[in-house]
Design a protein around this motif. Sequence first.
Motif, PDB file in Angstrom:
ATOM      1  N   ASP A   1       0.901  -1.085  -0.061  1.00 47.39           N
ATOM      2  CA  ASP A   1      -0.346   0.194   0.035  1.00 47.39           C
ATOM      3  C   ASP A   1       1.081   1.174  -0.063  1.00 47.39           C
ATOM      4  O   ASP A   1       1.555   1.745   1.032  1.00 47.39           O
ATOM      5  CB  ASP A   1      -0.852   0.161   1.328  1.00 47.39           C
ATOM      6  CG  ASP A   1      -1.878   1.159   1.342  1.00 47.39           C
ATOM      7  OD1 ASP A   1      -1.380   2.258   0.781  1.00 47.39           O
ATOM      8  OD2 ASP A   1      -2.874   0.975   1.956  1.00 47.39           O
TER       9      ASP A   1
ATOM     10  N   THR B   1      -1.339  -4.644  -0.058  1.00 51.97           N
ATOM     11  CA  THR B   1      -2.249  -4.055  -0.612  1.00 51.97           C
ATOM     12  C   THR B   1      -3.506  -4.573  -0.383  1.00 51.97           C
ATOM     13  O   THR B   1      -3.475  -5.881   0.310  1.00 51.97           O
ATOM     14  CB  THR B   1      -2.503  -4.376  -2.432  1.00 51.97           C
ATOM     15  OG1 THR B   1      -2.410  -5.785  -2.633  1.00 51.97           O
ATOM     16  CG2 THR B   1      -1.029  -3.506  -2.983  1.00 51.97           C
ATOM     17  N   GLN B   2      -4.657  -3.934  -0.548  1.00 57.28           N
ATOM     18  CA  GLN B   2      -6.151  -4.516   0.001  1.00 57.28           C
ATOM     19  C   GLN B   2      -6.392  -5.792  -0.612  1.00 57.28           C
ATOM     20  O   GLN B   2      -6.639  -6.624  -0.061  1.00 57.28           O
ATOM     21  CB  GLN B   2      -6.923  -3.450   0.079  1.00 57.28           C
ATOM     22  CG  GLN B   2      -8.498  -3.583   0.586  1.00 57.28           C
ATOM     23  CD  GLN B   2      -9.365  -4.651  -0.137  1.00 57.28           C
ATOM     24  OE1 GLN B   2      -9.113  -5.007  -1.329  1.00 57.28           O
ATOM     25  NE2 GLN B   2      -9.992  -5.453   0.723  1.00 57.28           N
TER      26      GLN B   2
END
Length: 431
Positions: free
Chosen positions: A79, A170-171
Amino acid sequence: MSRNYTKLSHNSINFSYHAGNYTSNGFLQVSCNGGLNQMRAAICDMVTVARLLNLTLVVPELDKSSFWADPSDFEDIFDVRHFIDSLRDEVNIIKRLPKKVARSYGNHPIVMPPVSWSSEKYYLQQILPLFSKHQVINFNRTDTRLANNGIPLELQRLRCQVNFHALKFTQKIEALGQKLVHMLKQRGPFVALHLRYEMDMLAFSGCTEGCTEEEAEELKQLRYAFPWWKEKEIVSDEKRSQGLCPLTPEEATLILQALGIEKDMQIYIASGDIYGSERRLATLRTAFPKIVKKEMLLDPEELQQFQNHSSQMAALDFIVSNASNIFIPTYDGNMARLVEGHRRYHGYKKTILLNRKTLVGLLDLHHNRTLSWAEFSAAVRQSHEGRIGQPAHRRVIEDKPKEEDYFYANPHECLCESATCEGLDNSTEVR
């Protein structure tokens, strides 16, 4: 094991100066080398170096040309907004060089690898003066470029802040990783076995225990195909006797049984493709029928987005390994050491650190019937009583940094409030 340790929280890691209060001395570009976890540790080091030298760090470039040939960029794995924002008070990080700087310096930056295992004095005395002549410097190799020990406390704790708080996946990676964890926990406790019996590991280490002659030759040819790998002629038996080879799946089976892992325990295989495939996993699967891998738990469509992206696949295994009831690596590579450090930092979860040099000797004695099963299993358990990932001071070996305990496996400065960490367990974990 005593639990009177106080882990520093993210907000308690403070520094004597802040990124907003200095004028940047220049721009640092870094090109990471290696797999996911090697690059992760390098990013932590490079943030720390940028902070030390008052440099503006450009978001790191990830390795795309190594054995894994993963095309992922930083923002495909981590992220990037959280990375920049969470470190805003410590170091200035930008996504790319400003246009003016790029036009003037970006096309011809000085490109160099910093010296491995260096202290802050090296960077202050030899690297910082270069920025008076070169506004932009690119470090083209970043692995193990900062020493394990002898680094000021505030810099050590910054390394932890980056590793444990700033580098978030990351998500999409985090969501799928947590789905795997949820599925496993619904079925009961599980062991994450980092079975590092993969083609690249065997080729570059020269370890061929259990391989056919054809497989050993294939591995040798792969090693010769990579000119940057300097060690070509390797005697597998010698490496194994020194404890420098990953355990084979068959050896790992016996060790899990000797350690008392129950037959009905879930065993999550945290690795890429096992060399020799199902033929080499047959013994392990017979002993532990509840073997699972991410490919078995998830629908093919869910994994499709990660295909041909080995670092993103490794990130899923990283998440699961951190959440496991017990983590057992069969080789102390970057993945194993980074997970070990995360499990120490986040609650001292049980990590069984295998002493391979001792184990291969015991395995050979058992195979030639010198040791009975009872004697073998007792010896295995006894030799690992103090190797469960408990907090401990790192081992320091003067002039031999490669043989010291790795900072990211045991960041003891970040596990207590005091500068000396006197409360840590002083028992030595022999590696």
